[in-house]
Design an enzyme around this catalytic site. Structure first.
Site, PDB file in Angstrom:
ATOM      1  N   ARG A  46      46.018  29.982  21.908  1.00  0.00           N
ATOM      2  CA  ARG A  46      45.680  28.395  21.912  1.00  0.00           C
ATOM      3  C   ARG A  46      46.243  27.721  20.692  1.00  0.00           C
ATOM      4  O   ARG A  46      45.673  26.856  19.895  1.00  0.00           O
ATOM      5  CB  ARG A  46      43.950  28.231  21.511  1.00  0.00           C
ATOM      6  N   ARG A  50      43.285  21.392  20.785  1.00  0.00           N
ATOM      7  CA  ARG A  50      42.653  20.027  20.142  1.00  0.00           C
ATOM      8  C   ARG A  50      42.619  20.148  18.673  1.00  0.00           C
ATOM      9  O   ARG A  50      42.348  19.314  18.211  1.00  0.00           O
ATOM     10  CB  ARG A  50      41.305  19.980  20.873  1.00  0.00           C
ATOM     11  N   ARG A  59      46.444  13.790  24.627  1.00  0.00           N
ATOM     12  CA  ARG A  59      45.061  13.967  25.542  1.00  0.00           C
ATOM     13  C   ARG A  59      44.454  12.678  25.658  1.00  0.00           C
ATOM     14  O   ARG A  59      43.776  12.445  26.597  1.00  0.00           O
ATOM     15  CB  ARG A  59      44.182  15.074  24.677  1.00  0.00           C
ATOM     16  N   ASP A  95      46.729  26.525  32.179  1.00  0.00           N
ATOM     17  CA  ASP A  95      45.299  26.930  32.092  1.00  0.00           C
ATOM     18  C   ASP A  95      45.001  28.217  32.989  1.00  0.00           C
ATOM     19  O   ASP A  95      45.676  28.077  34.108  1.00  0.00           O
ATOM     20  CB  ASP A  95      44.411  25.989  32.254  1.00  0.00           C
ATOM     21  N   TYR A 171      34.864  33.395  36.913  1.00  0.00           N
ATOM     22  CA  TYR A 171      34.721  32.099  36.887  1.00  0.00           C
ATOM     23  C   TYR A 171      34.640  31.619  38.354  1.00  0.00           C
ATOM     24  O   TYR A 171      33.625  30.733  38.567  1.00  0.00           O
ATOM     25  CB  TYR A 171      36.139  31.397  36.636  1.00  0.00           C
TER      26      TYR A 171
HETATM   27  O1  CP3 Z   1      48.542  27.174  23.413  1.00  0.00           O
HETATM   28  C1  CP3 Z   1      47.770  27.663  24.173  1.00  0.00           C
HETATM   29  O2  CP3 Z   1      47.079  28.727  24.041  1.00  0.00           O
HETATM   30  C2  CP3 Z   1      47.263  26.528  25.145  1.00  0.00           C
HETATM   31  C3  CP3 Z   1      47.608  26.888  26.739  1.00  0.00           C
HETATM   32  C4  CP3 Z   1      46.223  27.444  27.331  1.00  0.00           C
HETATM   33  C5  CP3 Z   1      44.923  26.496  27.703  1.00  0.00           C
HETATM   34  N1  CP3 Z   1      44.245  27.524  28.282  1.00  0.00           N
HETATM   35  C6  CP3 Z   1      44.918  25.028  27.536  1.00  0.00           C
HETATM   36  C7  CP3 Z   1      43.623  24.744  27.412  1.00  0.00           C
HETATM   37  C8  CP3 Z   1      45.761  28.785  27.337  1.00  0.00           C
HETATM   38  C9  CP3 Z   1      46.745  30.250  27.160  1.00  0.00           C
HETATM   39  C10 CP3 Z   1      44.577  28.635  28.264  1.00  0.00           C
HETATM   40  C11 CP3 Z   1      43.999  30.144  28.813  1.00  0.00           C
HETATM   41  C12 CP3 Z   1      42.503  29.625  29.112  1.00  0.00           C
HETATM   42  N2  CP3 Z   1      41.944  28.795  29.901  1.00  0.00           N
HETATM   43  C13 CP3 Z   1      41.816  30.949  28.999  1.00  0.00           C
HETATM   44  C14 CP3 Z   1      41.899  32.341  28.212  1.00  0.00           C
HETATM   45  C15 CP3 Z   1      42.121  32.322  27.016  1.00  0.00           C
HETATM   46  C16 CP3 Z   1      40.959  32.685  26.303  1.00  0.00           C
HETATM   47  O3  CP3 Z   1      40.290  31.427  25.606  1.00  0.00           O
HETATM   48  O4  CP3 Z   1      40.229  33.721  26.316  1.00  0.00           O
HETATM   49  C17 CP3 Z   1      40.404  30.502  29.453  1.00  0.00           C
HETATM   50  C18 CP3 Z   1      39.145  31.220  29.556  1.00  0.00           C
HETATM   51  C19 CP3 Z   1      40.571  29.240  30.097  1.00  0.00           C
HETATM   52  C20 CP3 Z   1      39.560  28.579  30.752  1.00  0.00           C
HETATM   53  C21 CP3 Z   1      39.284  27.144  29.916  1.00  0.00           C
HETATM   54  N3  CP3 Z   1      40.012  26.092  29.812  1.00  0.00           N
HETATM   55  C22 CP3 Z   1      38.148  27.029  29.393  1.00  0.00           C
HETATM   56  C23 CP3 Z   1      36.850  27.957  29.131  1.00  0.00           C
HETATM   57  C24 CP3 Z   1      38.242  25.713  28.839  1.00  0.00           C
HETATM   58  C25 CP3 Z   1      37.170  25.115  28.204  1.00  0.00           C
HETATM   59  C26 CP3 Z   1      37.239  25.335  26.467  1.00  0.00           C
HETATM   60  C27 CP3 Z   1      36.908  24.209  25.770  1.00  0.00           C
HETATM   61  O5  CP3 Z   1      36.600  24.507  24.528  1.00  0.00           O
HETATM   62  O6  CP3 Z   1      36.393  23.250  26.122  1.00  0.00           O
HETATM   63  C28 CP3 Z   1      39.592  25.335  28.905  1.00  0.00           C
HETATM   64  C29 CP3 Z   1      40.009  23.945  28.647  1.00  0.00           C
HETATM   65  C30 CP3 Z   1      41.549  24.123  27.975  1.00  0.00           C
HETATM   66  N4  CP3 Z   1      42.451  24.847  28.278  1.00  0.00           N
HETATM   67  C31 CP3 Z   1      41.573  23.523  26.661  1.00  0.00           C
HETATM   68  C32 CP3 Z   1      43.120  23.750  26.338  1.00  0.00           C
HETATM   69  C33 CP3 Z   1      43.835  23.117  25.309  1.00  0.00           C
HETATM   70  C34 CP3 Z   1      40.936  22.588  25.864  1.00  0.00           C
HETATM   71  C35 CP3 Z   1      40.442  21.502  26.550  1.00  0.00           C
HETATM   72  C36 CP3 Z   1      41.065  20.032  26.457  1.00  0.00           C
HETATM   73  O7  CP3 Z   1      42.313  19.903  25.902  1.00  0.00           O
HETATM   74  O8  CP3 Z   1      40.627  19.376  27.117  1.00  0.00           O
END
Ligand code: CP3
Length: 373
Positions: A46, A50, A59, A95, A171
């Protein structure tokens, strides 16, 4: 292919990866293959997210899915983050849940709640309805990768990624995040044929999705099994390992190394190793030396600083970084990372400090721990 950093992970000679011409990309890929490096490569789960003001600015004008689906924007977010913190590898901004759309499952990111899947998968009919013939709809991710590769050439490694069958199935079945995985495990235990068909469909789609990413120039694929730690060793082995192993082997056959990552996996690590992944991602709950030893050093490892350590003072962060590097002991095949993703409000300068501490680390600074050759 020899001109690129994309390298066969097994058995073939490696060209373009000599230490004399070390770049972040070659340093990272050499570590994936357990070859000696000039210093430990570093990147962060990540790293584009954010906590970073540049990402927040994007965003404000675009939803998460809009960023993912506009390849130039996704590439810009990926590149900006990697350059700002000066890491050795850039993970593509995308994602885990994107493949749900071509499978036929609608979802959204509800503010503050994480992902919501509108009609969770619960029955054999639900699984039968899932489409595996529309994976080309995900081509926007591959296009974003090609922009990032064109920008960095071989200076940085470009990491593509996908979810692992279990984590994605959880999921789909729960309809979002979960604490106890009751629906997922109930389906797994009570409808094993339906479970198997679901995992088979996921592997079909994920294999094709990974192929698109590798064709676009991804040097490595990380497979996220974030929630595998919710499983007992027996359940992991009976219900999850075979499909995961098939996926990982199929991705390796494309000619790139695979990183396989999960959280809370200390007891699962030897079984996860049986997937044949080149690198296993470690969470922070087990000291790196103990975890690596439990794997008989038979693969590379990535990790494993607690992401919340990034809220501490730099002195403590430096100490923890050194401890992890000491535990790795200079053994080829360590990639420095966190044990899970950077969380919102993490101070950016502390992320940058970690990169500096990893760079500055030299063996004579070792105060404790044993070093291996
Ligand atoms: O640099 C990076 O790693 C960003 C790319 C990335 C995102 N999601 C963007 C994202 C990657 C590698 C992911 C993978 C991802 N997505 C995982 C596996 C990684 C882990 O954390 O175990 C999972 C479980 C997801 C599913 C997912 N996407 C969730 C559970 C959430 C909500 C989390 C939250 O804190 O709200 C997301 C949203 C998400 N995907 C964000 C980002 C940067 C944050 C929300 C946003 O920008 O609105």
């Amino acid at each position: 292919m020899s001109e690129r950093l994309q390298i066969p992970s097994h058995g073939q000679p490696i060209t373009g990866l000599e230490p004399a011409q070390t770049t972040g990309g070659s340093r990272f890929l050499r570590a994936c293959l357990r070859r000696p490096v000039d210093r430990t490569p570093v990147w962060f789960l990540r790293q584009a997210g954010r906590y970073m003001p540049e990402y927040q600015a994007v965003r404000r004008c675009h939803s998460l899915l809009e960023i993912c689906k506009q390849p130039k924007l996704a590439a810009e977010v990926t590149i900006t983050a990697a350059e700002k913190i000066e890491v050795d590898a850039a993970i593509i901004f995308a994602d885990l849940l994107l493949p749900f759309e071509p499978l036929g499952l609608d979802f959204e990111f509800a503010a503050g709640e994480g992902p919501v899947i509108h009609k969770p998968v619960r029955t054999g009919e639900d699984v039968a309805r899932l489409r595996t013939d529309r994976t080309e709809e995900l081509a926007y991710v591959a296009e974003a990768i090609s922009h990032v590769v064109a920008h960095f050439h071989d200076r940085l490694a470009v990491i593509g990624f996908c979810g692992a069958p279990y984590t994605l199935a959880s999921y789909m079945i729960e309809g979002g995040g979960s604490r106890n995985y009751i629906h997922t495990k109930t389906l797994m235990y009570r409808q094993p044929d339906t479970w198997q068909r679901l995992l088979d469909k996921l592997v079909t789609v994920l294999r094709e999705y990974a192929r698109q990413q590798v064709d676009a120039g991804a040097h490595c694929i990380q497979v996220f099994d974030s929630w595998a730690g919710s499983l007992s060793v027996e359940d992991y082995r009976d219900f999850v390992l075979p499909a995961t192993k098939t996926l990982i082997r199929d991705i390796q056959a494309l000619g790139v190394p695979v990183i396989y990552f999960g959280v809370d996996t200390a007891s699962l690590l030897p079984s996860m190793r049986e997937t044949g992944a080149d690198v296993l991602g470690l969470d922070w709950r087990t000291p790196l030396d103990i975890a690596w030893r439990s794997l008989d050093y038979a693969c590379a490892v990535q990790g494993n600083l607690d992401p919340i350590t990034l809220f501490a003072e730099p002195d403590l962060i430096r100490r923890r970084v050194r401890q992890i590097l000491d535990q790795a002991g200079g053994r080829p095949g360590h990639i420095f990372n966190l044990g899970h993703g950077i969380v919102p409000n993490t101070p950016v300068e502390n992320v940058q400090h970690v990169v500096r501490f990893v760079r500055e680390y030299t063996p004579h600074e070792v105060s404790t721990g044993t070093r291996h050759g």
